[in-house]
Design a protein around this motif. Sequence first.
Motif, PDB file in Angstrom:
ATOM      1  N   GLU A 104       8.295  11.552   5.190  1.00 50.43           N
ATOM      2  CA  GLU A 104       7.631  10.441   4.499  1.00 50.43           C
ATOM      3  C   GLU A 104       6.800  10.966   3.325  1.00 50.43           C
TER       4      GLU A 104
ATOM      5  N   ASP B  42       2.452  -4.332  -1.558  1.00 55.69           N
ATOM      6  CA  ASP B  42       2.890  -5.728  -1.382  1.00 55.69           C
ATOM      7  C   ASP B  42       1.966  -6.696  -2.117  1.00 55.69           C
TER       8      ASP B  42
ATOM      9  N   GLU C  60       1.461   0.487   2.020  1.00 56.19           N
ATOM     10  CA  GLU C  60       2.490  -0.554   1.866  1.00 56.19           C
ATOM     11  C   GLU C  60       1.837  -1.907   1.583  1.00 56.19           C
ATOM     12  N   GLU C  61       0.740  -2.156   2.303  1.00 57.47           N
ATOM     13  CA  GLU C  61       0.034  -3.436   2.145  1.00 57.47           C
ATOM     14  C   GLU C  61      -0.459  -3.600   0.702  1.00 57.47           C
TER      15      GLU C  61
ATOM     16  N   LYS D 192      -0.019   7.015  10.165  1.00 56.99           N
ATOM     17  CA  LYS D 192       0.781   5.777  10.111  1.00 56.99           C
ATOM     18  C   LYS D 192      -0.067   4.615   9.565  1.00 56.99           C
ATOM     19  N   VAL D 193      -1.348   4.597   9.967  1.00 53.11           N
ATOM     20  CA  VAL D 193      -2.242   3.533   9.478  1.00 53.11           C
ATOM     21  C   VAL D 193      -2.398   3.669   7.965  1.00 53.11           C
TER      22      VAL D 193
ATOM     23  N   GLN E 191       0.649   2.325   6.342  1.00 52.85           N
ATOM     24  CA  GLN E 191       0.691   0.852   6.408  1.00 52.85           C
ATOM     25  C   GLN E 191      -0.223   0.242   5.346  1.00 52.85           C
TER      26      GLN E 191
END
Length: 603
Positions: free
Chosen positions: A346, A321, A317-318, A310-311, A314
């Motif tokens: 996923e 972004d 995604e970061e 999950k990290v 993330q």
Amino acid sequence: MKKPLNQNLVSVLRTASNFSRQNTPSHFHLIQQLRNCKDSSSAKSIHAVLIKPGFLYDTFTANHLISCYVRLRRIDSAGQVFDEMSEPNVVSWTSLISGYVNTGHPRMALWLFGRMPECSVLPNEFTFSTVINACSILSDLKNGRKIHAHVEILGLQSNLVVCSSLVDMYGKCNDVDGAQRVFDLMGCRNVVSWTSIIAAYSQNGRGQEALQLFREFNRAMLERPNHFMLASVINACASLGRLVSGKVAHGAVIRQCYDLNDVIASAMVDMYAKCGCVEYSDKVFRRIPNPSVIPYTSMIVAAAKYGLGKVSLQLFEEMIDRRIKPNDVTFVGVLHACSHSGLVDEGLQHFESMYEKHGISPNAKHHTCIVDMLGRTGRLNEAYELAKSIQAEPNQEALVWGTLLSASRLHGRVDIAVEASRRLIDSNQQVSGAYVMLSNAYALSGEWETAHGLRSEMKRTGVRKEPGCSWVEIKDLNYVFYAGDLSSCARRSEVVTLLRELEGKMKQRGYVGGSMGLVFVDVEEEAKEEIVGLHSERLALGFALLSIPKGVTIRIMKNLRMCRDCHEAFKLISDIVEREFVVRDVNRFHHFRSGSCTCRDFW
DNA sequence: TTAGGGTTAG
């Protein structure tokens, strides 16, 4: 490629050009402008101005224009100027060749180099270092050796830059001995040549020798190591899982103020993760002011290694972004993270988005991740169908089938294990590993005779498996344990007694593990023990339990392929021996480290 | 006017 010009016309224009050059002050000015030019439109304007008075018939001026275009990565424009030259000299050729190398066309660079003799232009040391660099990028040892011979024939073997390029080329082509031979013959060395030889060892899994060379450099040279060299040294520490040395290198990085450097920080993120301290990786990563795709990828991979899928997602995604474009390696990390954390949906979504959203075509490594992801979660049939559809180089295909073999063994699918092993054996790839894994798959499904038969076949055909090993770093000492070899195990009888006691206690508590677990669940019978052997990590675990005082955190890095099976076992062992365990995964590293790694030397 | 070394992957 080259248009022949009327020689009389050339002569007239050249005279005109010389006249203009001598009499027009703007000519010198135009060359200065080319040197300082920062964008293509300005370059085009200067180019247009240079054409009118015939300045481009002057080789010196045309070379300046070529190097300006090369610097601005406008290789087509550079090529156009080159094609229109009547007499390109070695500088024109080298500039264009270097342009092709720097814009990701090393094959074109080598092709161009091959055309030099027919145009009667002799390459110089600049040309050689450029084309040797092209061979490094392509890992083209065959052409690299030919060019090396050419260097010797032309007597350029004492040039420092050419030799450093050669050392680097041999290293990148996995010929470390070749790199060492060139390095040994160098009459003069500098920090670059030393970095090349250290990197040659470090990049080829010979970290110990890389660190030894680094020590020699510090003794022999007055120069200080720079950030290039330190990056290689950190890489060597990472490949060895040597936290203590890694921290020393980190100290040198801080003292020389390189710690915010993007590339150095990436190497340190990777090093701390491989040394079992992902929290340090995170600290290093978070200090980078504007991380590029590489530190992001390092951190995504680091989190993935620790089962923190999950990290990893993330972080991905970061970076999206922040409009940082992922590359193919980033996706290997993301898919690896999904695979090792059971995030199949996923993972498949990211796989589909690779091309659709990011324009990156999946390669064999991405497909291998998907095979792994499906295989791990028991979707063996889908994994098998995908594996059959993948067409790649033999070594890449071997990775796919090796992955599938591992998954089919894990889930007891002997049918697929047989198919995968046969493919590996028939293609002469990973043969010994395939035999062992297939034998273990048969053993797991209770077919002990077949398992024995395969071991006999290995003996008969002379296939030998390099024994796996685990090691324990306690304080500054390393203890190495080989699979199935009790003679190499320090305090062996104490270790075996302890492990058997542990196994008994775990059985009492109802732990049922597979034969790949860390306890002797399935090795009661002599026949089974002979096949499965004593896993090196069991021996290392036993030794660590005996050696480390109670109340100290022991970090255990292990291969995540076994993590699910073992995670629960570790929790039970922690409970039984009243010591805290932290289970971490580092691919192919099996470390048990004392609590000293939590010291705050640099924080 | 042309050249060399570092980081992320199963």
